[in-house]
Design a protein around this motif. Structure first.
Motif, PDB file in Angstrom:
ATOM      1  N   MET A  27      12.604 -54.765 -40.922  1.00 57.18           N
ATOM      2  CA  MET A  27      14.300 -55.204 -39.788  1.00 57.18           C
ATOM      3  C   MET A  27      13.864 -56.370 -38.191  1.00 57.18           C
ATOM      4  O   MET A  27      14.877 -56.360 -37.858  1.00 57.18           O
ATOM      5  CB  MET A  27      15.247 -54.189 -40.006  1.00 57.18           C
ATOM      6  N   HIS A  31       7.989 -53.197 -32.810  1.00 53.71           N
ATOM      7  CA  HIS A  31       7.086 -53.023 -31.801  1.00 53.71           C
ATOM      8  C   HIS A  31       5.789 -53.027 -31.835  1.00 53.71           C
ATOM      9  O   HIS A  31       5.512 -53.158 -33.054  1.00 53.71           O
ATOM     10  CB  HIS A  31       8.060 -52.228 -31.219  1.00 53.71           C
ATOM     11  N   HIS A  34       5.878 -50.911 -35.447  1.00 56.41           N
ATOM     12  CA  HIS A  34       5.546 -52.176 -36.265  1.00 56.41           C
ATOM     13  C   HIS A  34       4.065 -52.590 -37.024  1.00 56.41           C
ATOM     14  O   HIS A  34       3.285 -52.909 -37.840  1.00 56.41           O
ATOM     15  CB  HIS A  34       6.244 -53.307 -36.603  1.00 56.41           C
ATOM     16  N   GLY A 143       6.064 -46.385 -42.189  1.00 58.46           N
ATOM     17  CA  GLY A 143       5.580 -45.689 -41.170  1.00 58.46           C
ATOM     18  C   GLY A 143       6.429 -44.475 -41.416  1.00 58.46           C
ATOM     19  O   GLY A 143       7.595 -44.185 -41.591  1.00 58.46           O
ATOM     20  N   ASP A 146      10.586 -42.956 -40.145  1.00 61.68           N
ATOM     21  CA  ASP A 146      11.273 -42.645 -41.061  1.00 61.68           C
ATOM     22  C   ASP A 146      10.646 -41.470 -42.180  1.00 61.68           C
ATOM     23  O   ASP A 146      11.251 -41.914 -43.126  1.00 61.68           O
ATOM     24  CB  ASP A 146      11.951 -44.349 -41.781  1.00 61.68           C
ATOM     25  N   VAL A 172       4.107 -44.068 -33.856  1.00 59.44           N
ATOM     26  CA  VAL A 172       3.365 -44.898 -32.826  1.00 59.44           C
ATOM     27  C   VAL A 172       4.236 -44.766 -31.333  1.00 59.44           C
ATOM     28  O   VAL A 172       5.436 -45.099 -31.432  1.00 59.44           O
ATOM     29  CB  VAL A 172       2.803 -46.024 -32.540  1.00 59.44           C
ATOM     30  N   LEU A 180       8.546 -44.953 -30.610  1.00 58.04           N
ATOM     31  CA  LEU A 180       9.284 -46.370 -30.910  1.00 58.04           C
ATOM     32  C   LEU A 180       9.856 -46.788 -31.251  1.00 58.04           C
ATOM     33  O   LEU A 180       9.492 -46.436 -32.546  1.00 58.04           O
ATOM     34  CB  LEU A 180       7.858 -47.646 -30.528  1.00 58.04           C
TER      35      LEU A 180
HETATM   36  P1  AMP Z   1      12.325 -50.973 -38.851  1.00 53.13           P
HETATM   37  O1  AMP Z   1      12.447 -52.297 -38.344  1.00 53.13           O
HETATM   38  O2  AMP Z   1      13.127 -49.774 -38.237  1.00 53.13           O
HETATM   39  O3  AMP Z   1      13.633 -51.257 -39.868  1.00 53.13           O
HETATM   40  O4  AMP Z   1      10.813 -50.318 -39.217  1.00 53.13           O
HETATM   41  C1  AMP Z   1      10.360 -51.279 -40.799  1.00 53.13           C
HETATM   42  C2  AMP Z   1       9.195 -49.923 -40.560  1.00 53.13           C
HETATM   43  O5  AMP Z   1       8.352 -49.432 -39.457  1.00 53.13           O
HETATM   44  C3  AMP Z   1       8.951 -48.950 -41.195  1.00 53.13           C
HETATM   45  O6  AMP Z   1       8.380 -48.410 -42.496  1.00 53.13           O
HETATM   46  C4  AMP Z   1       9.335 -48.113 -40.222  1.00 53.13           C
HETATM   47  O7  AMP Z   1       9.026 -46.491 -40.506  1.00 53.13           O
HETATM   48  C5  AMP Z   1       8.020 -48.196 -39.315  1.00 53.13           C
HETATM   49  N1  AMP Z   1       7.910 -47.678 -37.966  1.00 53.13           N
HETATM   50  C6  AMP Z   1       9.562 -47.578 -37.374  1.00 53.13           C
HETATM   51  N2  AMP Z   1       8.783 -47.449 -35.999  1.00 53.13           N
HETATM   52  C7  AMP Z   1       7.849 -47.144 -36.193  1.00 53.13           C
HETATM   53  C8  AMP Z   1       6.589 -46.353 -35.241  1.00 53.13           C
HETATM   54  N3  AMP Z   1       6.972 -45.550 -34.255  1.00 53.13           N
HETATM   55  N4  AMP Z   1       5.408 -45.927 -35.812  1.00 53.13           N
HETATM   56  C9  AMP Z   1       5.236 -46.543 -36.670  1.00 53.13           C
HETATM   57  N5  AMP Z   1       5.852 -46.967 -37.899  1.00 53.13           N
HETATM   58  C10 AMP Z   1       7.032 -46.933 -37.441  1.00 53.13           C
END
Ligand code: AMP
Length: 275
Positions: A27, A31, A34, A143, A146, A172, A180
């Protein structure tokens, strides 16, 4: 420099002879968590596609859809060059406004995150299957941060026989343990310190993990030490079913936690060996 696509047709045309494709759905507000997924993707594929799309279908009323951070230029600047970015407008993915047909995440979709965020996982799975049908990757990278999302995407791939492999990357963290998250940027300095209660609870559960009961007791004590963290749930689930483990469970469980800190809802998880 990244290549940017905003339409489905142009992206599909670009991917016609792209070899092995790995896909990282996000989304945005990228960071290092991602970026870890993107680097895994680069290792296993000829072409890497990162989607940046704040999916209205997975936000409930009163949630942060409107204020979710959006900065496409900043996101493109941190991505490794050669990566293909797919950043459609909402109308490109949902030309008729709402969708008529959507996926159901089933019973597990109504627990934990889904209990507090009704419809969230139906909306998440619906956009993920749309994106998979658009990108048609060999591998999709998620990741572990979630955990319930990973569980449900795996089940969707299995239940619907989707022709894609899933790769899951570890969470991470900041050096002090905070996972993060794009939502961390909402936190004030004192709230950030309160937010450490989540990773502290997971560490306490790991350290005390003889039985389910001792792990839960230790985690709840760590959470109680930060009374301004408004805890939604802490539990230990079986990674195979995402159901709470029984008292006599032996093996690897997943400790999951969610709490509201100020107006920000945060989640985290970690493996815990029981028995
Ligand atoms: P989001 O942008 O929050 O929808 O996350 C996109 C992808 O990045 C998802 O697969 C998340 O699980 C992964 N993600 C978000 N935060 C982290 C993190 N701290 N470490 C590893 N993967 C992450």
């Amino acid at each position: 420099m990244t290549e940017l696509f905003t339409t489905i047709d142009a992206l599909r045309a670009r991917l016609e002879d792209a070899g092995r494709v790995a896909f990282v759905p996000t989304m945005g507000a990228l960071h290092d968590g991602h970026l870890a997924l993107v680097h895994r993707a680069i290792q296993v594929a000829d072409t890497v596609v990162v989607s940046i799309f704040v999916n209205p279908l997975q936000f409930g009323e009163g949630e942060d859809f409107g204020r979710y951070p959006r900065d496409l230029d900043a996101d493109r600047a941190v991505l490794p060059s050669g990566v293909i970015v797919f950043a459609p407008e909402v109308t490109e993915l949902y030309p008729d406004g709402d969708v008529q047909v959507r996926l159901s995440a089933g019973a597990i979709g109504d627990t934990f995150e889904g209990k507090t965020r009704p419809g969230h996982f139906d909306g998440m799975l619906t956009v993920v299957v749309k994106l998979l049908n658009i990108v048609t990757p060999h591998v999709v990278v998620f990741g572990q941060k979630d955990a319930q999302q990973v569980f449900l995407v795996r089940r969707m791939i299995q239940d619907l026989n989707l022709p894609v492999a899933i790769d899951v990357a570890p969470t991470v963290r900041e050096p002090d343990g905070l996972a993060l998250s794009s939502r961390n940027r909402y936190l004030s300095e004192p709230e950030r310190s309160t937010a450490l209660a989540l990773s502290a609870a997971l560490s306490a559960a790991t350290d005390a993990s003889a039985t389910r009961e001792s792990a839960v007791t230790a985690a709840k004590a760590a959470l109680a030490a930060e009374p301004t963290a408004d805890v939604d749930y802490f539990d230990l689930v079986d990674p195979a079913t995402f159901l709470p483990v029984p008292d006599d469970f032996a093996g690897e469980a997943t400790a999951i936690v969610a709490a509201r800190v100020g107006t920000t809802r945060l989640i985290d998880n970690a493996p815990v060996i029981l028995g």
